[in-house]
Enzyme design. Structure first.
Site, PDB file in Angstrom:
ATOM      1  N   CYS A  34      30.752 -25.773  -3.004  1.00  0.00           N
ATOM      2  CA  CYS A  34      31.617 -26.770  -3.614  1.00  0.00           C
ATOM      3  C   CYS A  34      33.074 -26.599  -3.165  1.00  0.00           C
ATOM      4  O   CYS A  34      33.656 -25.530  -3.352  1.00  0.00           O
ATOM      5  CB  CYS A  34      31.533 -26.649  -5.133  1.00  0.00           C
ATOM      6  SG  CYS A  34      32.650 -27.741  -6.023  1.00  0.00           S
ATOM      7  N   LYS A  61      21.342 -26.404 -15.457  1.00  0.00           N
ATOM      8  CA  LYS A  61      22.376 -25.503 -15.984  1.00  0.00           C
ATOM      9  C   LYS A  61      21.825 -24.578 -17.061  1.00  0.00           C
ATOM     10  O   LYS A  61      21.109 -25.020 -17.965  1.00  0.00           O
ATOM     11  CB  LYS A  61      23.530 -26.325 -16.552  1.00  0.00           C
ATOM     12  CG  LYS A  61      24.194 -27.217 -15.526  1.00  0.00           C
ATOM     13  CD  LYS A  61      25.186 -28.183 -16.162  1.00  0.00           C
ATOM     14  CE  LYS A  61      25.734 -29.149 -15.116  1.00  0.00           C
ATOM     15  NZ  LYS A  61      26.630 -30.162 -15.704  1.00  0.00           N
ATOM     16  N   GLU A  87      38.475 -27.620 -14.210  1.00  0.00           N
ATOM     17  CA  GLU A  87      39.232 -28.566 -13.373  1.00  0.00           C
ATOM     18  C   GLU A  87      40.026 -27.756 -12.340  1.00  0.00           C
ATOM     19  O   GLU A  87      40.915 -26.987 -12.669  1.00  0.00           O
ATOM     20  CB  GLU A  87      40.165 -29.485 -14.161  1.00  0.00           C
ATOM     21  CG  GLU A  87      39.483 -30.348 -15.197  1.00  0.00           C
ATOM     22  CD  GLU A  87      38.528 -31.380 -14.600  1.00  0.00           C
ATOM     23  OE1 GLU A  87      38.514 -31.543 -13.366  1.00  0.00           O
ATOM     24  OE2 GLU A  87      37.811 -32.015 -15.382  1.00  0.00           O
ATOM     25  N   SER A  88      39.688 -27.959 -11.075  1.00  0.00           N
ATOM     26  CA  SER A  88      40.148 -27.055 -10.016  1.00  0.00           C
ATOM     27  C   SER A  88      41.662 -26.958  -9.904  1.00  0.00           C
ATOM     28  O   SER A  88      42.211 -25.854  -9.784  1.00  0.00           O
ATOM     29  CB  SER A  88      39.542 -27.466  -8.674  1.00  0.00           C
ATOM     30  OG  SER A  88      39.939 -28.776  -8.305  1.00  0.00           O
TER      31      SER A  88
END
Length: 247
Positions: A34, A61, A87-88
């Site tokens: 990712c 998950k 949230e990156s």
């Protein structure tokens, strides 16, 4: 020591037992391929912050992951006594502020800080359709023309590497693999983008970037499998930034 992601690290799935969580530092919930998760690992490596990685199979998950992080998003980080953050871009900024180290990546000036965030968002936009929807590579080629004009110094941040350089790197790291995985659909002549080419060479010589990256061959193998619809556990990839759901 900073932990480098093993090439065949385990992906935790539904029904798996809760692994040992790092009680003395940072735990990163990630997915190996990712680009958003790579942003967080890049920031941690750049700041030389020790961390442990737990890779999540986002098509299945684990229950314990959803208990800790109800939205089920990666990348996420967890520290002892604190709830996970996700949230990156938010997590990357938090890491820079929380772990001062020898350098701060984000500038202190509010305008320059905002400017770098805007650039990071604009640069990565052309990659979405190709990476996540298997669309034509024309958008990337047009995007590279625009990015070439934006690169007015050695780095997007200026004379030295900054926040924007780290945040956009995962997409550029995948360019060669995108071309390899789709022969004829995406042909990139880097002589047309000399400033980007030099910037990428600087990045590839950065030891912290090297310690975060996968090989071009690994990315190419993954992308081919993803575009064939391969749903095996080892290759499933689902970025959890909004536009990348279902990757």
């Amino acid at each position: 020591m900073v932990r480098k992601i093993p090439g065949k690290s385990k992906d935790f799935q539904e029904g798996s037992a809760l692994p040992k969580i790092n009680d003395n530092g940072v735990t990163v919930y990630s997915m190996r391929f990712c680009p958003y998760a790579e942003r967080v690992r890049l920031m941690l490596n750049t700041k030389h912050v020790p961390y442990e990685v737990i890779n999540i199979d986002l098509k299945s998950k684990p229950e314990w992951f959803l208990e800790r992080n109800p939205l089920g998003k990666v990348p996420a980080i967890e520290e002892p006594g604190k709830k996970p953050l996700f949230e990156s871009l938010v997590v990357a900024e938090y890491i820079d502020e929380q772990f001062k180290g020898n350098r701060e990546v984000l500038p202190s000036d509010p305008y320059e800080k905002a400017r770098q965030k805007v650039i990071a968002q604009n640069i990565t936009t052309p990659f979405y359709g190709v990476l996540f929807k298997n669309e034509s590579g024309d958008a990337i080629l047009k995007g590279l023309e625009d990015v070439e004009k934006m690169l007015t110094s050695e780095y997007f941040a200026g004379s030295s590497q900054g926040f924007v350089d780290l945040m956009v790197w995962p997409w550029f790291e995948r360019l060669a693999s995108l071309a390899d995985a789709r022969p004829g659909a995406l042909q990139i002549d880097f002589s047309c983008y000399p400033k980007i080419k030099l910037w990428m060479e600087r990045k590839l010589n950065d030891p912290d970037v090297k310690d975060t990256a996968y090989s071009q061959e690994t990315f190419t193998t993954f992308l081919k499998a993803r575009w064939r619809g391969n749903r095996t556990r080892t290759l499933v990839f689902d970025s959890t930034e909004d536009l990348a759901q279902g990757f």
